[in-house]
Design an enzyme around this catalytic site. Structure first.
Site, PDB file in Angstrom:
ATOM      1  N   TYR A 124     -11.354   6.956  19.460  1.00  0.00           N
ATOM      2  CA  TYR A 124     -12.313   6.367  18.530  1.00  0.00           C
ATOM      3  C   TYR A 124     -12.331   4.832  18.582  1.00  0.00           C
ATOM      4  O   TYR A 124     -13.005   4.203  17.786  1.00  0.00           O
ATOM      5  CB  TYR A 124     -12.075   6.922  17.125  1.00  0.00           C
ATOM      6  CG  TYR A 124     -12.536   8.364  17.073  1.00  0.00           C
ATOM      7  CD1 TYR A 124     -13.786   8.688  16.577  1.00  0.00           C
ATOM      8  CD2 TYR A 124     -11.765   9.381  17.615  1.00  0.00           C
ATOM      9  CE1 TYR A 124     -14.244   9.999  16.584  1.00  0.00           C
ATOM     10  CE2 TYR A 124     -12.204  10.690  17.640  1.00  0.00           C
ATOM     11  CZ  TYR A 124     -13.454  10.988  17.127  1.00  0.00           C
ATOM     12  OH  TYR A 124     -13.913  12.286  17.166  1.00  0.00           O
ATOM     13  N   GLU A 145     -15.881   3.343   8.546  1.00  0.00           N
ATOM     14  CA  GLU A 145     -16.621   4.328   9.319  1.00  0.00           C
ATOM     15  C   GLU A 145     -16.302   5.761   8.953  1.00  0.00           C
ATOM     16  O   GLU A 145     -15.187   6.094   8.548  1.00  0.00           O
ATOM     17  CB  GLU A 145     -16.392   4.120  10.811  1.00  0.00           C
ATOM     18  CG  GLU A 145     -14.956   4.116  11.267  1.00  0.00           C
ATOM     19  CD  GLU A 145     -14.800   3.665  12.721  1.00  0.00           C
ATOM     20  OE1 GLU A 145     -15.326   2.580  13.074  1.00  0.00           O
ATOM     21  OE2 GLU A 145     -14.169   4.402  13.492  1.00  0.00           O
ATOM     22  N   HIS A 203      -1.466   0.325   5.589  1.00  0.00           N
ATOM     23  CA  HIS A 203      -2.109   1.301   6.470  1.00  0.00           C
ATOM     24  C   HIS A 203      -1.228   2.507   6.790  1.00  0.00           C
ATOM     25  O   HIS A 203      -1.069   2.899   7.945  1.00  0.00           O
ATOM     26  CB  HIS A 203      -2.581   0.631   7.760  1.00  0.00           C
ATOM     27  CG  HIS A 203      -3.653  -0.392   7.561  1.00  0.00           C
ATOM     28  ND1 HIS A 203      -4.336  -0.961   8.601  1.00  0.00           N
ATOM     29  CD2 HIS A 203      -4.158  -0.952   6.437  1.00  0.00           C
ATOM     30  CE1 HIS A 203      -5.218  -1.841   8.133  1.00  0.00           C
ATOM     31  NE2 HIS A 203      -5.115  -1.838   6.812  1.00  0.00           N
ATOM     32  N   TYR A 219     -10.152 -10.606  10.376  1.00  0.00           N
ATOM     33  CA  TYR A 219     -10.263 -11.317   9.109  1.00  0.00           C
ATOM     34  C   TYR A 219     -10.442 -12.825   9.279  1.00  0.00           C
ATOM     35  O   TYR A 219     -10.970 -13.487   8.393  1.00  0.00           O
ATOM     36  CB  TYR A 219      -9.047 -11.030   8.230  1.00  0.00           C
ATOM     37  CG  TYR A 219      -9.045  -9.614   7.709  1.00  0.00           C
ATOM     38  CD1 TYR A 219      -9.997  -9.195   6.787  1.00  0.00           C
ATOM     39  CD2 TYR A 219      -8.105  -8.690   8.141  1.00  0.00           C
ATOM     40  CE1 TYR A 219     -10.015  -7.899   6.324  1.00  0.00           C
ATOM     41  CE2 TYR A 219      -8.106  -7.390   7.679  1.00  0.00           C
ATOM     42  CZ  TYR A 219      -9.070  -7.003   6.762  1.00  0.00           C
ATOM     43  OH  TYR A 219      -9.081  -5.703   6.304  1.00  0.00           O
ATOM     44  N   GLN A 245       0.808  -1.210   0.000  1.00  0.00           N
ATOM     45  CA  GLN A 245       0.000   0.000   0.000  1.00  0.00           C
ATOM     46  C   GLN A 245       0.848   1.269   0.000  1.00  0.00           C
ATOM     47  O   GLN A 245       0.316   2.375   0.075  1.00  0.00           O
ATOM     48  CB  GLN A 245      -0.927   0.002   1.215  1.00  0.00           C
ATOM     49  CG  GLN A 245      -1.973  -1.099   1.173  1.00  0.00           C
ATOM     50  CD  GLN A 245      -2.834  -1.119   2.416  1.00  0.00           C
ATOM     51  OE1 GLN A 245      -3.122  -0.094   3.029  1.00  0.00           O
ATOM     52  NE2 GLN A 245      -3.262  -2.305   2.817  1.00  0.00           N
TER      53      GLN A 245
END
Length: 376
Positions: free
Chosen positions: A254, A244, A153, A265, A88
Protein backbone atom coordinates in the site's frame (compact mmCIF):
# COMPACT_ATOMS: atom_id res chain seq x y z
CA UNK A 1 15.18 -11.30 1.78
CA UNK A 2 17.13 -8.35 3.16
CA UNK A 3 15.27 -5.32 4.59
CA UNK A 4 14.65 -2.54 2.11
CA UNK A 5 16.70 0.58 2.84
CA UNK A 6 14.94 3.90 2.33
CA UNK A 7 16.52 7.35 2.17
CA UNK A 8 14.18 9.49 4.25
CA UNK A 9 14.54 12.84 5.99
CA UNK A 10 14.63 13.04 9.76
CA UNK A 11 11.44 14.86 10.64
CA UNK A 12 9.41 15.86 13.65
CA UNK A 13 6.12 14.06 14.04
CA UNK A 14 2.72 14.88 15.41
CA UNK A 15 0.81 12.32 17.47
CA UNK A 16 -1.78 12.03 14.71
CA UNK A 17 -2.63 13.38 11.30
CA UNK A 18 -2.62 17.15 10.97
CA UNK A 19 -6.07 18.57 10.28
CA UNK A 20 -7.96 21.78 9.70
CA UNK A 21 -10.01 23.17 12.61
CA UNK A 22 -13.12 21.09 13.22
CA UNK A 23 -16.44 22.57 12.09
CA UNK A 24 -19.06 23.55 14.62
CA UNK A 25 -21.48 20.79 15.66
CA UNK A 26 -24.35 20.34 13.26
CA UNK A 27 -27.91 21.14 14.26
CA UNK A 28 -29.42 17.93 15.58
CA UNK A 29 -32.46 18.45 13.32
CA UNK A 30 -30.20 18.09 10.28
CA UNK A 31 -28.97 14.66 11.31
CA UNK A 32 -30.76 11.49 10.22
CA UNK A 33 -30.23 10.06 13.70
CA UNK A 34 -31.08 10.85 17.30
CA UNK A 35 -28.22 10.91 19.79
CA UNK A 36 -28.56 9.51 23.32
CA UNK A 37 -25.82 9.61 25.95
CA UNK A 38 -25.43 6.14 27.47
CA UNK A 39 -22.48 6.62 29.85
CA UNK A 40 -19.33 8.64 30.51
CA UNK A 41 -15.80 7.23 30.72
CA UNK A 42 -12.21 8.25 31.30
CA UNK A 43 -10.61 8.34 27.82
CA UNK A 44 -12.31 5.23 26.41
CA UNK A 45 -10.73 3.45 23.44
CA UNK A 46 -12.97 0.57 22.29
CA UNK A 47 -16.07 -1.46 23.11
CA UNK A 48 -17.47 -4.93 22.47
CA UNK A 49 -21.00 -6.20 23.05
CA UNK A 50 -21.65 -9.36 25.04
CA UNK A 51 -24.49 -11.66 23.92
CA UNK A 52 -26.77 -10.39 26.72
CA UNK A 53 -26.34 -6.72 25.69
CA UNK A 54 -23.75 -5.76 28.28
CA UNK A 55 -20.54 -4.18 27.04
CA UNK A 56 -16.82 -4.41 27.59
CA UNK A 57 -15.19 -0.96 27.37
CA UNK A 58 -11.45 -0.29 27.41
CA UNK A 59 -9.94 2.92 28.77
CA UNK A 60 -6.62 4.37 27.71
CA UNK A 61 -4.90 4.09 31.10
CA UNK A 62 -5.39 0.31 31.24
CA UNK A 63 -8.81 -0.44 32.70
CA UNK A 64 -11.42 -2.73 31.12
CA UNK A 65 -14.98 -2.23 32.32
CA UNK A 66 -18.05 -4.43 32.26
CA UNK A 67 -20.96 -2.06 31.59
CA UNK A 68 -24.69 -2.76 31.75
CA UNK A 69 -26.69 -2.31 28.56
CA UNK A 70 -28.20 0.94 29.87
CA UNK A 71 -24.79 2.26 30.96
CA UNK A 72 -25.84 2.70 34.60
CA UNK A 73 -23.71 -0.02 36.18
CA UNK A 74 -20.04 -0.74 35.65
CA UNK A 75 -17.48 -3.07 37.13
CA UNK A 76 -13.73 -3.11 36.60
CA UNK A 77 -12.39 -6.40 35.25
CA UNK A 78 -9.49 -8.06 36.99
CA UNK A 79 -6.69 -9.83 35.18
CA UNK A 80 -5.67 -7.03 32.79
CA UNK A 81 -1.86 -6.84 32.39
CA UNK A 82 0.05 -3.57 32.94
CA UNK A 83 -0.25 -1.08 30.09
CA UNK A 84 2.28 1.52 28.96
CA UNK A 85 -0.15 4.35 28.20
CA UNK A 86 2.35 7.15 27.45
CA UNK A 87 1.59 9.15 24.32
CA UNK A 88 -0.63 7.13 22.01
CA UNK A 89 -0.18 4.03 24.17
CA UNK A 90 -3.35 2.51 25.63
CA UNK A 91 -5.39 -0.50 26.49
CA UNK A 92 -6.80 -0.58 23.00
CA UNK A 93 -9.13 -2.85 21.10
CA UNK A 94 -11.42 -5.52 22.57
CA UNK A 95 -13.15 -8.21 20.50
CA UNK A 96 -15.03 -11.41 21.36
CA UNK A 97 -14.05 -14.73 19.84
CA UNK A 98 -16.66 -15.80 17.22
CA UNK A 99 -17.48 -18.77 19.48
CA UNK A 100 -17.60 -16.68 22.66
CA UNK A 101 -20.87 -18.28 23.76
CA UNK A 102 -18.98 -21.57 24.08
CA UNK A 103 -15.40 -20.60 24.99
CA UNK A 104 -15.86 -17.15 26.66
CA UNK A 105 -12.64 -15.88 25.06
CA UNK A 106 -12.00 -12.13 24.93
CA UNK A 107 -9.21 -10.75 22.71
CA UNK A 108 -7.63 -7.38 23.40
CA UNK A 109 -4.62 -5.29 22.43
CA UNK A 110 -2.41 -2.93 24.40
CA UNK A 111 0.94 -1.16 24.33
CA UNK A 112 3.73 -2.48 26.53
CA UNK A 113 7.40 -1.85 27.23
CA UNK A 114 9.92 -4.63 26.79
CA UNK A 115 13.60 -5.20 26.25
CA UNK A 116 14.78 -2.75 23.59
CA UNK A 117 11.65 -0.62 23.34
CA UNK A 118 7.87 -0.74 23.19
CA UNK A 119 5.34 -2.60 21.08
CA UNK A 120 1.74 -3.54 20.50
CA UNK A 121 0.55 -6.77 22.11
CA UNK A 122 -2.32 -9.09 21.19
CA UNK A 123 -3.66 -11.04 24.18
CA UNK A 124 -6.66 -13.08 25.22
CA UNK A 125 -8.33 -14.25 28.39
CA UNK A 126 -11.39 -16.18 29.50
CA UNK A 127 -14.26 -13.99 30.70
CA UNK A 128 -15.45 -14.91 34.19
CA UNK A 129 -18.71 -13.22 35.22
CA UNK A 130 -20.00 -12.49 38.73
CA UNK A 131 -19.55 -10.02 41.57
CA UNK A 132 -15.84 -9.68 40.77
CA UNK A 133 -15.65 -10.16 36.97
CA UNK A 134 -12.26 -10.86 35.48
CA UNK A 135 -10.31 -12.23 32.58
CA UNK A 136 -8.80 -15.53 33.61
CA UNK A 137 -5.81 -17.34 32.08
CA UNK A 138 -4.67 -14.20 30.23
CA UNK A 139 -1.95 -15.00 27.71
CA UNK A 140 0.11 -13.00 25.23
CA UNK A 141 -0.53 -14.29 21.71
CA UNK A 142 1.54 -11.94 19.57
CA UNK A 143 3.81 -8.91 19.95
CA UNK A 144 4.60 -6.56 17.09
CA UNK A 145 8.24 -6.67 16.07
CA UNK A 146 10.71 -5.19 16.41
CA UNK A 147 10.21 -3.29 19.66
CA UNK A 148 11.24 0.32 19.10
CA UNK A 149 11.45 3.60 20.99
CA UNK A 150 8.61 6.11 21.01
CA UNK A 151 4.94 6.23 21.94
CA UNK A 152 3.12 6.52 18.62
CA UNK A 153 1.37 4.54 15.90
CA UNK A 154 0.70 1.29 17.72
CA UNK A 155 -2.56 0.66 15.77
CA UNK A 156 -3.71 -2.60 17.44
CA UNK A 157 -7.10 -3.16 15.79
CA UNK A 158 -8.52 -6.70 15.76
CA UNK A 159 -11.14 -8.36 13.56
CA UNK A 160 -12.11 -11.98 12.98
CA UNK A 161 -12.61 -13.13 9.41
CA UNK A 162 -15.69 -15.15 8.41
CA UNK A 163 -13.46 -18.25 8.24
CA UNK A 164 -12.27 -17.75 11.84
CA UNK A 165 -8.80 -16.30 11.17
CA UNK A 166 -7.80 -13.23 13.16
CA UNK A 167 -6.55 -10.05 11.48
CA UNK A 168 -4.38 -7.72 13.58
CA UNK A 169 -2.98 -4.31 12.61
CA UNK A 170 0.52 -3.14 13.53
CA UNK A 171 1.38 0.53 12.97
CA UNK A 172 4.84 1.55 11.71
CA UNK A 173 5.53 3.30 15.02
CA UNK A 174 6.48 6.60 13.30
CA UNK A 175 9.66 4.93 12.01
CA UNK A 176 8.89 4.96 8.24
CA UNK A 177 11.05 2.06 7.06
CA UNK A 178 9.41 -0.85 8.94
CA UNK A 179 6.35 -0.52 6.69
CA UNK A 180 8.45 -1.81 3.77
CA UNK A 181 10.69 -4.17 5.78
CA UNK A 182 9.69 -7.76 4.94
CA UNK A 183 10.81 -9.07 8.34
CA UNK A 184 9.15 -6.44 10.57
CA UNK A 185 5.45 -6.78 11.38
CA UNK A 186 5.21 -2.99 11.82
CA UNK A 187 3.22 -1.14 9.16
CA UNK A 188 1.35 -4.32 8.27
CA UNK A 189 -1.97 -6.14 8.34
CA UNK A 190 -1.38 -9.58 9.87
CA UNK A 191 -3.40 -12.77 9.43
CA UNK A 192 -3.17 -15.13 12.39
CA UNK A 193 -4.77 -18.24 13.78
CA UNK A 194 -6.89 -17.62 16.86
CA UNK A 195 -3.96 -18.71 19.04
CA UNK A 196 -1.76 -15.92 17.60
CA UNK A 197 0.39 -18.08 15.34
CA UNK A 198 0.81 -17.10 11.66
CA UNK A 199 -1.96 -18.54 9.52
CA UNK A 200 -1.06 -21.05 6.84
CA UNK A 201 -1.15 -19.77 3.29
CA UNK A 202 -0.29 -16.14 3.97
CA UNK A 203 0.64 -14.68 0.59
CA UNK A 204 4.16 -13.38 1.21
CA UNK A 205 5.75 -16.08 3.34
CA UNK A 206 7.23 -17.85 0.34
CA UNK A 207 8.88 -14.58 -0.71
CA UNK A 208 10.85 -14.28 2.52
CA UNK A 209 8.45 -12.06 4.46
CA UNK A 210 7.47 -12.61 8.07
CA UNK A 211 4.93 -15.45 7.79
CA UNK A 212 2.23 -13.45 9.61
CA UNK A 213 2.04 -10.65 7.00
CA UNK A 214 -1.07 -10.29 4.85
CA UNK A 215 -0.43 -6.79 3.39
CA UNK A 216 2.22 -4.10 3.93
CA UNK A 217 3.18 -0.50 3.29
CA UNK A 218 0.79 0.92 5.89
CA UNK A 219 1.20 3.79 8.37
CA UNK A 220 -1.14 3.95 11.40
CA UNK A 221 -3.98 1.47 10.86
CA UNK A 222 -6.84 2.31 13.22
CA UNK A 223 -9.85 0.55 11.78
CA UNK A 224 -10.49 -2.75 10.00
CA UNK A 225 -13.64 -4.75 9.28
CA UNK A 226 -15.11 -7.33 6.92
CA UNK A 227 -18.07 -6.65 4.66
CA UNK A 228 -20.75 -9.33 4.22
CA UNK A 229 -19.28 -10.14 0.79
CA UNK A 230 -15.91 -10.93 2.40
CA UNK A 231 -14.16 -7.70 1.40
CA UNK A 232 -11.75 -6.39 4.03
CA UNK A 233 -11.81 -2.59 4.54
CA UNK A 234 -9.20 -0.62 6.49
CA UNK A 235 -8.65 3.03 7.46
CA UNK A 236 -5.34 4.61 8.45
CA UNK A 237 -3.88 7.98 9.34
CA UNK A 238 -1.71 9.57 6.73
CA UNK A 239 0.98 12.14 7.56
CA UNK A 240 0.07 15.81 6.91
CA UNK A 241 -2.98 14.91 4.86
CA UNK A 242 -3.50 11.64 3.08
CA UNK A 243 -5.73 9.74 5.52
CA UNK A 244 -7.01 6.78 3.54
CA UNK A 245 -9.53 3.98 3.24
CA UNK A 246 -8.14 0.84 1.64
CA UNK A 247 -9.58 -2.37 0.30
CA UNK A 248 -7.09 -4.86 1.74
CA UNK A 249 -5.92 -7.43 -0.79
CA UNK A 250 -3.58 -10.33 0.07
CA UNK A 251 0.09 -9.66 -0.60
CA UNK A 252 -0.38 -6.08 -1.81
CA UNK A 253 1.91 -3.16 -0.99
CA UNK A 254 0.00 0.00 0.00
CA UNK A 255 3.02 2.22 -0.53
CA UNK A 256 3.89 4.02 2.68
CA UNK A 257 6.38 5.74 3.00
CA UNK A 258 7.26 5.53 -0.69
CA UNK A 259 4.00 7.24 -1.68
CA UNK A 260 1.16 9.04 0.07
CA UNK A 261 -1.58 11.54 -0.72
CA UNK A 262 -0.15 13.71 2.08
CA UNK A 263 3.25 15.21 2.87
CA UNK A 264 5.73 15.18 5.75
CA UNK A 265 5.01 17.47 8.68
CA UNK A 266 7.86 19.84 7.76
CA UNK A 267 6.33 20.29 4.30
CA UNK A 268 8.68 17.92 2.48
CA UNK A 269 6.58 16.37 -0.31
CA UNK A 270 5.96 12.65 -0.63
CA UNK A 271 5.35 11.28 -4.13
CA UNK A 272 1.66 10.69 -4.78
CA UNK A 273 0.10 7.28 -5.36
CA UNK A 274 -0.41 8.13 -9.02
CA UNK A 275 3.37 8.09 -9.53
CA UNK A 276 3.56 4.41 -8.56
CA UNK A 277 0.78 2.43 -10.25
CA UNK A 278 2.51 -0.75 -9.08
CA UNK A 279 1.51 0.10 -5.49
CA UNK A 280 -2.05 -0.21 -4.20
CA UNK A 281 -3.84 3.16 -4.08
CA UNK A 282 -6.52 4.06 -1.53
CA UNK A 283 -10.17 3.97 -2.48
CA UNK A 284 -10.82 7.23 -0.58
CA UNK A 285 -8.43 9.79 0.92
CA UNK A 286 -8.68 13.09 2.79
CA UNK A 287 -6.52 16.19 2.61
CA UNK A 288 -6.62 18.00 5.00
CA UNK A 289 -6.78 15.10 7.42
CA UNK A 290 -9.69 13.89 9.49
CA UNK A 291 -7.51 11.70 11.77
CA UNK A 292 -9.53 8.47 11.51
CA UNK A 293 -9.77 6.40 14.68
CA UNK A 294 -11.94 3.41 13.85
CA UNK A 295 -13.99 1.72 11.14
CA UNK A 296 -16.96 -0.61 10.81
CA UNK A 297 -18.96 -1.97 7.91
CA UNK A 298 -22.63 -1.44 8.79
CA UNK A 299 -24.80 -4.58 8.51
CA UNK A 300 -27.80 -3.70 10.70
CA UNK A 301 -31.50 -3.11 10.10
CA UNK A 302 -32.10 0.24 11.84
CA UNK A 303 -30.46 2.13 8.97
CA UNK A 304 -31.19 -0.06 5.92
CA UNK A 305 -30.14 2.71 3.52
CA UNK A 306 -26.56 2.39 4.84
CA UNK A 307 -26.24 -1.38 4.88
CA UNK A 308 -22.81 -2.34 3.48
CA UNK A 309 -21.36 1.16 3.89
CA UNK A 310 -18.29 2.03 5.94
CA UNK A 311 -18.49 4.25 9.04
CA UNK A 312 -15.43 6.02 10.41
CA UNK A 313 -14.85 7.92 13.65
CA UNK A 314 -12.72 11.05 13.25
CA UNK A 315 -10.50 12.52 15.97
CA UNK A 316 -9.27 15.92 14.79
CA UNK A 317 -12.20 15.94 12.36
CA UNK A 318 -14.61 15.57 15.32
CA UNK A 319 -17.10 13.77 13.11
CA UNK A 320 -18.83 10.56 12.16
CA UNK A 321 -18.12 9.85 8.50
CA UNK A 322 -19.92 7.54 6.09
CA UNK A 323 -18.17 6.10 3.05
CA UNK A 324 -20.48 4.88 0.30
CA UNK A 325 -19.41 1.37 -0.74
CA UNK A 326 -20.39 -0.32 -3.99
CA UNK A 327 -18.68 -3.70 -4.22
CA UNK A 328 -14.96 -3.00 -4.41
CA UNK A 329 -15.47 0.71 -5.06
CA UNK A 330 -15.95 3.46 -2.49
CA UNK A 331 -16.56 7.20 -2.43
CA UNK A 332 -17.14 9.86 0.22
CA UNK A 333 -20.65 9.97 1.60
CA UNK A 334 -21.89 11.92 4.61
CA UNK A 335 -19.87 13.72 7.28
CA UNK A 336 -21.73 14.61 10.46
CA UNK A 337 -19.91 16.95 12.89
CA UNK A 338 -20.23 15.58 16.43
CA UNK A 339 -18.51 18.38 18.36
CA UNK A 340 -16.03 15.97 19.94
CA UNK A 341 -13.16 13.68 18.99
CA UNK A 342 -14.63 10.28 18.11
CA UNK A 343 -12.38 7.44 19.23
CA UNK A 344 -14.53 4.45 18.30
CA UNK A 345 -17.59 3.52 16.25
CA UNK A 346 -19.33 0.18 16.71
CA UNK A 347 -22.61 -1.42 15.67
CA UNK A 348 -24.79 -2.52 18.55
CA UNK A 349 -26.68 -5.81 18.62
CA UNK A 350 -29.95 -4.09 17.68
CA UNK A 351 -28.38 -2.21 14.74
CA UNK A 352 -27.83 1.12 16.49
CA UNK A 353 -24.52 2.92 16.02
CA UNK A 354 -22.46 3.47 19.17
CA UNK A 355 -19.72 6.09 19.43
CA UNK A 356 -17.03 6.69 22.05
CA UNK A 357 -15.58 10.16 22.51
CA UNK A 358 -11.92 9.88 23.42
CA UNK A 359 -11.93 12.37 26.27
CA UNK A 360 -9.23 14.69 24.90
CA UNK A 361 -9.44 18.28 23.65
CA UNK A 362 -12.87 19.07 25.12
CA UNK A 363 -14.29 15.63 24.35
CA UNK A 364 -16.10 14.31 27.41
CA UNK A 365 -15.42 10.59 26.92
CA UNK A 366 -19.08 9.76 26.53
CA UNK A 367 -20.68 6.72 24.93
CA UNK A 368 -23.33 7.86 22.46
CA UNK A 369 -26.10 5.74 20.93
CA UNK A 370 -27.40 6.72 17.48
CA UNK A 371 -30.86 5.61 16.37
CA UNK A 372 -33.06 6.78 13.48
CA UNK A 373 -34.43 10.27 13.97
CA UNK A 374 -38.16 10.45 14.49
CA UNK A 375 -40.01 12.25 11.68
CA UNK A 376 -41.35 15.64 12.68
Amino acid sequence: MRPIALALPLLAFSACSQAAPAPAPADGAARPFAVTTVADFDSPWAMAFLPDGRMLVTEKAGQMLLVSADGKRRQSLGGIPPVDSAGQGALMDVVLHPKFADNHLVYFSYSAAGEGGKGVVLARGTFVDGDAPRLDKVETLFTGSPLVSGNGHYSGRIVFAPDGHLFFTNGERQKFTPAQDPQATLGKVLRLNDDGTPAAGNPLAAKGFNPAIWSYGHRNLLGIDFAPDGALWEVEMGPKGGDEVNLILPGHNYGYPLVSNGDHYDGTPIPRHATRPDLEAPKVSWNPSISPSSLIVYTGDLFPQWRGDVFIGALSGKALIRVDVDGTNAKKGDEWPMGARIRSVRQGPEGALYLLEDGAEESEGRMLKLTPAQPR
